[in-house]
Design a protein around this motif. Structure first.
Motif, PDB file in Angstrom:
ATOM      1  N   THR A   5       0.845  -1.190   0.000  1.00 56.66           N
ATOM      2  CA  THR A   5       0.000   0.000   0.000  1.00 56.66           C
ATOM      3  C   THR A   5       0.882   1.241   0.000  1.00 56.66           C
ATOM      4  OG1 THR A   5      -0.079   0.146   2.406  1.00 56.66           O
ATOM      5  CG2 THR A   5      -1.773  -1.211   1.344  1.00 56.66           C
ATOM      6  N   THR A   6       0.300   2.372  -0.395  1.00 52.88           N
ATOM      7  CA  THR A   6       1.080   3.619  -0.396  1.00 52.88           C
ATOM      8  C   THR A   6       1.376   4.096   1.010  1.00 52.88           C
ATOM      9  OG1 THR A   6      -0.957   4.896  -0.580  1.00 52.88           O
ATOM     10  CG2 THR A   6       0.210   4.370  -2.633  1.00 52.88           C
ATOM     11  N   GLU A   7       0.569   3.689   1.989  1.00 53.59           N
ATOM     12  CA  GLU A   7       0.815   4.091   3.369  1.00 53.59           C
ATOM     13  C   GLU A   7       2.096   3.480   3.928  1.00 53.59           C
ATOM     14  OE1 GLU A   7      -2.260   2.794   2.480  1.00 53.59           O
ATOM     15  OE2 GLU A   7      -3.176   4.773   2.281  1.00 53.59           O
ATOM     16  N   SER A   8       2.528   2.362   3.366  1.00 49.00           N
ATOM     17  CA  SER A   8       3.730   1.713   3.881  1.00 49.00           C
ATOM     18  C   SER A   8       5.004   2.207   3.208  1.00 49.00           C
ATOM     19  CB  SER A   8       3.616   0.196   3.712  1.00 49.00           C
ATOM     20  OG  SER A   8       3.626  -0.141   2.352  1.00 49.00           O
ATOM     21  N   LEU A   9       4.868   3.157   2.291  1.00 50.74           N
ATOM     22  CA  LEU A   9       6.030   3.702   1.588  1.00 50.74           C
ATOM     23  C   LEU A   9       6.643   4.808   2.445  1.00 50.74           C
ATOM     24  CD1 LEU A   9       7.679   3.635  -1.053  1.00 50.74           C
ATOM     25  CD2 LEU A   9       6.180   5.416  -1.902  1.00 50.74           C
ATOM     26  N   GLN A  10       7.502   4.440   3.395  1.00 51.19           N
ATOM     27  CA  GLN A  10       8.084   5.398   4.324  1.00 51.19           C
ATOM     28  C   GLN A  10       9.489   4.964   4.732  1.00 51.19           C
ATOM     29  OE1 GLN A  10       6.984   8.266   5.245  1.00 51.19           O
ATOM     30  NE2 GLN A  10       4.789   8.214   4.920  1.00 51.19           N
ATOM     31  N   SER A  11      10.227   5.915   5.264  1.00 48.71           N
ATOM     32  CA  SER A  11      11.471   5.649   5.989  1.00 48.71           C
ATOM     33  C   SER A  11      11.362   6.396   7.307  1.00 48.71           C
ATOM     34  CB  SER A  11      12.684   6.139   5.198  1.00 48.71           C
ATOM     35  OG  SER A  11      12.753   7.553   5.198  1.00 48.71           O
ATOM     36  N   LEU A  12      12.262   6.121   8.224  1.00 52.96           N
ATOM     37  CA  LEU A  12      12.225   6.844   9.486  1.00 52.96           C
ATOM     38  C   LEU A  12      12.409   8.340   9.237  1.00 52.96           C
ATOM     39  CD1 LEU A  12      12.046   6.798  12.553  1.00 52.96           C
ATOM     40  CD2 LEU A  12      14.515   6.437  12.607  1.00 52.96           C
ATOM     41  N   LEU A  13      13.264   8.698   8.303  1.00 53.94           N
ATOM     42  CA  LEU A  13      13.494  10.105   7.989  1.00 53.94           C
ATOM     43  C   LEU A  13      12.222  10.768   7.461  1.00 53.94           C
ATOM     44  CD1 LEU A  13      15.466  12.486   7.713  1.00 53.94           C
ATOM     45  CD2 LEU A  13      15.963  11.657   5.405  1.00 53.94           C
ATOM     46  N   THR A  14      11.515  10.108   6.534  1.00 52.17           N
ATOM     47  CA  THR A  14      10.294  10.721   5.992  1.00 52.17           C
ATOM     48  C   THR A  14       9.186  10.799   7.041  1.00 52.17           C
ATOM     49  OG1 THR A  14       9.529   8.598   5.103  1.00 52.17           O
ATOM     50  CG2 THR A  14      10.794  10.036   3.622  1.00 52.17           C
ATOM     51  N   VAL A  15       9.153   9.832   7.949  1.00 57.79           N
ATOM     52  CA  VAL A  15       8.170   9.899   9.037  1.00 57.79           C
ATOM     53  C   VAL A  15       8.494  11.071   9.957  1.00 57.79           C
ATOM     54  CG1 VAL A  15       7.338   8.713  11.108  1.00 57.79           C
ATOM     55  CG2 VAL A  15       7.548   7.470   8.960  1.00 57.79           C
ATOM     56  N   LEU A  16       9.784  11.245  10.302  1.00 55.93           N
ATOM     57  CA  LEU A  16      10.178  12.351  11.171  1.00 55.93           C
ATOM     58  C   LEU A  16       9.953  13.712  10.518  1.00 55.93           C
ATOM     59  CD1 LEU A  16      13.459  10.949  12.757  1.00 55.93           C
ATOM     60  CD2 LEU A  16      11.213  11.190  13.833  1.00 55.93           C
ATOM     61  N   LEU A  17      10.100  13.768   9.183  1.00 54.83           N
ATOM     62  CA  LEU A  17       9.872  15.021   8.466  1.00 54.83           C
ATOM     63  C   LEU A  17       8.389  15.293   8.243  1.00 54.83           C
ATOM     64  CD1 LEU A  17      12.722  14.910   5.793  1.00 54.83           C
ATOM     65  CD2 LEU A  17      12.623  16.286   7.880  1.00 54.83           C
ATOM     66  N   GLY A  18       7.549  14.314   8.526  1.00 53.28           N
ATOM     67  CA  GLY A  18       6.114  14.491   8.331  1.00 53.28           C
ATOM     68  C   GLY A  18       5.703  14.452   6.872  1.00 53.28           C
ATOM     69  N   SER A  19       6.455  13.729   6.062  1.00 53.85           N
ATOM     70  CA  SER A  19       6.142  13.643   4.639  1.00 53.85           C
ATOM     71  C   SER A  19       4.857  12.870   4.431  1.00 53.85           C
ATOM     72  CB  SER A  19       7.270  12.937   3.886  1.00 53.85           C
ATOM     73  OG  SER A  19       8.437  13.702   3.970  1.00 53.85           O
ATOM     74  N   PRO A  20       4.162  13.153   3.341  1.00 51.06           N
ATOM     75  CA  PRO A  20       2.958  12.373   3.054  1.00 51.06           C
ATOM     76  C   PRO A  20       3.319  10.922   2.764  1.00 51.06           C
ATOM     77  CG  PRO A  20       3.510  13.805   1.207  1.00 51.06           C
ATOM     78  CD  PRO A  20       4.446  14.152   2.327  1.00 51.06           C
ATOM     79  N   THR A  21       2.319  10.068   2.833  1.00 51.31           N
ATOM     80  CA  THR A  21       2.583   8.642   2.632  1.00 51.31           C
ATOM     81  C   THR A  21       2.746   8.279   1.167  1.00 51.31           C
ATOM     82  OG1 THR A  21       0.221   8.218   2.656  1.00 51.31           O
ATOM     83  CG2 THR A  21       1.420   7.973   4.743  1.00 51.31           C
ATOM     84  N   THR A  22       2.450   9.175   0.274  1.00 53.48           N
ATOM     85  CA  THR A  22       2.676   8.904  -1.145  1.00 53.48           C
ATOM     86  C   THR A  22       4.072   9.387  -1.502  1.00 53.48           C
ATOM     87  OG1 THR A  22       1.704  11.033  -1.732  1.00 53.48           O
ATOM     88  CG2 THR A  22       0.231   9.115  -1.722  1.00 53.48           C
ATOM     89  N   PRO A  23       4.626   8.941  -2.588  1.00 49.52           N
ATOM     90  CA  PRO A  23       5.980   9.386  -2.960  1.00 49.52           C
ATOM     91  C   PRO A  23       6.055  10.915  -3.059  1.00 49.52           C
ATOM     92  CG  PRO A  23       5.337   7.531  -4.308  1.00 49.52           C
ATOM     93  CD  PRO A  23       4.131   7.921  -3.507  1.00 49.52           C
TER      94      PRO A  23
END
Length: 180
Positions: free
Chosen positions: A114-132
């Motif tokens: 799913t697109t929700e699982s497209l993350q890294s710890l860095l993108t989660v900490l930056l608050g990036s959206p779950t899509t690319p």
């Protein structure tokens, strides 16, 4: 009785063997860094954890070699990587592999079904959206550079340790075979 001079493979008594806490700290960081990277990757789980399990024999062999090289080469009082001619390079390679593996664990973008699982710890900490997003691209680029640093540092540390072990071995005298 006269004291015998040190052998060629042993340093003189006036030559410092240990560089003090920094080399010890470097060795412990090299030992602990892969575990920290695993924890960082585990904070944002996905399919890469499954692939890490599949590759676990290779990763465990690499980790075991790293622990042996750091423990026997840097943590022992007369470790081969404590010698002045090896100390700086060993420290450099150990830090390169340690920083590389931790950065890799924190920045590798994990994909899933799913697109929700497209993350890294860095993108989660930056608050990036779950899509690319551009943050995902930047995180992936950092992860590739970190993976290269991790592997180059690990391989160079293993070569440095192996060459140092071979260099300090006592030469074996050649003996002619007995005549029959």
């Amino acid at each position: 009785m006269h004291p015998t001079p040190p052998a060629a493979s042993e340093p003189a008594a006036s030559e410092p063997l240990a560089s003090g806490p920094p080399l010890t700290v470097t060795a412990w960081v090299a030992i602990v860094a892969p575990l920290v990277a695993l924890v960082l990757k585990g904070l944002v789980p996905g399919w890469l954890i499954f692939f890490a399990v599949l590759w676990s024999p290779v990763l465990l062999i690499g980790y075991a070699l790293l622990v042996v090289a750091a423990a026997r080469g840097m943590l022992r009082r007369r470790g081969v990587l404590r010698r002045p001619e090896r100390r700086v390079r060993a420290r450099m390679w150990a830090w390169l592999t340690s920083v590389g593996v931790v950065l890799f664990g924190a920045t590798i973008v994990d994909g899933g079904d799913t697109t929700e699982s497209l993350q890294s710890l860095l993108t989660v900490l930056l608050g990036s959206p779950t899509t690319p997003s551009p943050a995902h691209d930047a995180s992936a680029a950092i992860a590739w550079a970190a993976a290269a640093a991790w592997l180059v540092g690990w391989l160079a540390l293993m070569v440095e340790w192996a060459v140092a072990v071979i260099a300090v071995r006592a030469p074996v005298p050649r003996v002619a075979p007995p005549r029959v």
